[in-house]
Every structure is written in C-alpha cells, then in structure tokens.
Design a protein around this motif. Structure first.
Motif: not given
Length: 203
Positions: A1-15
């Motif tokens: 799994m590769k995740i780019d925080p800038k592509n997440l909404d605030w809640k998902d980036a927070h979590e």
C-alpha cells in the motif's frame, strides 16, 4: 500500500498520521484567557524541540468553523502556558477537558482539578500533575488553509515542577511516572511496559 497524504481529505490524512506515529505524549495545557478564565485542553501533537534553549512544540488545530481554539487565543494573549503531564490517575479529567466548553467556562472547575499559581508565568498549573512545565511563548507557526488551519506553538520551558520522589540522580525516574500516551482512533496506552536497551559502544 502506497499513500500520498496530499491526496487525502483532512480526516483521512489525520487518521493516517496519528495512527502511524504512536505512542504520542499528551500535553495537558493550562492557560489563562484575556478575561481571566482558566482553560485546560489535551494535545497529542507534542514534542521536545530543543534542549538548550529548552523548547517544546505543540500542534493546535483550529475549530471546524475556522476560528481559533481557546488555548491558542489564550497563549497568544498571555504569551505563556503550562504543559502538565498526564498520569494514569488524570486520564478521566484529561478526557473530560477535551469537551468543547464555552469560552467563559473555567475548565478546572468542570474537571475538579486544582489550579496552582505558577512561579514565572500567568497561566496556572495543574496541582495534581506529577510534572508541570512553565513555558513562555517563543513562536507561532501556521500551516494549512481555512477552515482546517493548524498552529504550531513553540514555547521555552523556564521552570519545571517535578513531584517529590520522581527526581533522583539528576533525572526523572520515568518508570515511577506512569504517564499515558495517545494511540490512533480513540485508543490510549500506559507506559508501564518498559525495557532497557543500552546504546552500542562507539568504534
């Protein structure tokens, strides 16, 4: 799994961040407002920043409506604050203080905790806390866009209060401190499962 925080909404980036960076110490911050009302609030975006000068940093998110939280308003007004460590016995009071109380409410009274006059700053400290750090405001850094704005408070520790019996041989005996820490979601942990690992010798 590769995740780019800038592509997440605030809640998902927070979590993502707050469930990956664990455990996190809790800054139980006590302040005094421009109107003299005492405030208490817990923050787990908290870390030492420098040793000399002794600086600590606390991340404070703004309210959902885009306004500043009471703690931030108070720190900017008084130019000081106190960080109180949260031991197991203060867990419920710390959690209670996270409610969104109206500004005019004294949160020491709501939580049943004891405000104690600090030596060098205007903000009170929590009498029940085993360690309290009196801090002067040094800098406020701001990040993000409204309404999800964040402020990073940098304060200089100008006096530390340590409960008798915890300080020995120029160090706080952390196994006796029994603080709690923040995990992801609504989880906490106790720092009582401790092991020692000595640093490797230099070549």
């Amino acid at each position: 799994m590769k995740i780019d925080p800038k592509n997440l909404d605030w809640k998902d980036a927070h979590e993502l961040l707050l469930s990956a960076i664990v455990p996190r110490p809790i800054a139980f911050v006590s302040t005094i407002g421009p109107d003299g009302v005492y405030n208490l609030a817990p923050f787990s975006l908290f870390a030492p920043v420098s040793i000399q000068p002794a600086l600590v940093g606390i991340g404070i998110g703004w309210k959902r409506d885009g306004s500043k939280k009471d703690t931030l308003v108070n720190i900017e007004s008084s130019k000081d604050f106190v960080v109180n460590l949260v031991t197991d016995e203060l867990a419920q009071e710390m959690n209670e203080s996270s409610r969104n109380f109206p500004r005019e409410v004294d949160e020491f009274k709501e939580t049943g905790l004891t405000p104690v006059k600090s030596d060098l700053v205007k903000s009170p400290r929590v009498g029940e806390s085993a360690v309290s750090l009196e801090c002067q405001l040094r800098q406020v850094l701001e990040f993000g866009q409204l309404p999800r704005r964040n402020s990073f408070i940098i304060g200089e520790v100008i006096r530390a209060h340590v409960r008798d019996g915890l300080w020995a041989h120029d160090v706080i005996k952390t196994p006796n401190l029994k603080v709690i820490a923040r995990m992801g979601e609504e989880l906490y942990c106790r720092t009582t499962d401790i092991f020692e690992m000595r640093k490797p010798e230099e070549f």
